[in-house]
Design an enzyme around this catalytic site. Sequence first.
Site, short mmCIF file in Angstrom:
data_model
loop_
_atom_site.label_atom_id
_atom_site.label_comp_id
_atom_site.label_asym_id
_atom_site.label_seq_id
_atom_site.Cartn_x
_atom_site.Cartn_y
_atom_site.Cartn_z
N CYS A 60 0.86 -1.18 0.00
CA CYS A 60 0.00 0.00 0.00
C CYS A 60 0.89 1.23 0.00
O CYS A 60 1.70 1.40 0.93
CB CYS A 60 -0.86 -0.04 1.26
SG CYS A 60 -1.89 1.43 1.49
N CYS A 86 -1.06 3.51 -6.53
CA CYS A 86 -1.92 2.93 -5.49
C CYS A 86 -2.25 1.52 -5.99
O CYS A 86 -2.61 1.35 -7.17
CB CYS A 86 -3.21 3.75 -5.33
SG CYS A 86 -4.49 2.91 -4.37
N1 DGL Z 1 -4.03 0.47 -1.87
C1 DGL Z 1 -3.57 1.61 -1.16
C2 DGL Z 1 -2.41 2.29 -1.83
O1 DGL Z 1 -1.64 1.66 -2.52
C3 DGL Z 1 -4.50 2.64 -0.63
C4 DGL Z 1 -5.92 2.55 -0.78
C5 DGL Z 1 -6.68 3.27 0.30
O2 DGL Z 1 -6.94 4.48 0.15
O3 DGL Z 1 -7.00 2.62 1.26
O4 DGL Z 1 -2.19 3.47 -1.65
#
Ligand code: DGL
Length: 273
Positions: free
Chosen positions: A70, A181
């Site tokens: 993430c 993301c």
């Molecule tokens: N999947 C996450 C990222 O790579 C974030 C998503 C979220 O906002 O929870 O930033």
Amino acid sequence: MRIGIFDSGMGGLSVLHEAYHLLSDQEYIFYADTEHVPYGLKSEEEIKGYVDEIVRFLIGKGVDAIVIACNTATSVAASYVRKKYDLPILGMEPAVKPAVENTSEESRILVMATPVTLREEKLASLLSRVDNLHRVDLLEMPMLVTFAEREEFDSDEVKEYITKQFSPYDISKYSALVLGCTHFNYFKPLYREILGDSIELVDGNYGTVRHLGDVMGIDIKNDANSKIIFNTPQDIVVTHNTTYYESGYEITDNNRLSKYLRMLNRLELMRNF
Ligand code: DGL
């Protein structure tokens, strides 16, 4: 080795999926913090608290290393948990460096991420190191996280949202779109439909898993042509020795696992898009 991989939700499966390809003989614990998704609209203190709790949970499960799959959690909390715990904790950052290095100096690069990732110091510092020619523009796409969690990948609403977000940019000037993301990987066909074929889609999954292999001393497999398609919910548990958790609770029922199966199979289709 036992590797913990976590995200706020389904985005992190894109890293797990790449790990299935490149580091296929390991054991995995995948953790989605579905109670708190999306992180990209939360405060720093909240995100640090969630990440700390997940890291402690995974350490309790005996992992040898943790991947924060993430970008948002990495930018806010990676250095905080690295100081606190004594095991390799790898993070992710938008793959701006490869995008800058692999595209012509005259072209521009569009980096999409959550609002938190875009405003954190970590990205500013990355850009000051690699974007010397100021070729990078930043675009927040928070709604894509919600759409991905709902498995809504090509509804009119998603199309309208993506089209509207891209509309201020003259796309003919851009050579690369950085998916900063992990949730954004699911929408590759729409980016292509809206932006055309000449833009390169750049994500950080391969780089992250290769880095994991380096840190853990595991050779990665070169499997450009292999395909991983799952047929039954139990396949996603058994084939690559993986346990799935959502905010602390193990996911065992086939209904719930079916969602993971659909997401993983979609990621296979998106892999070389
Ligand atoms: N999947 C996450 C990222 O790579 C974030 C998503 C979220 O906002 O929870 O930033």
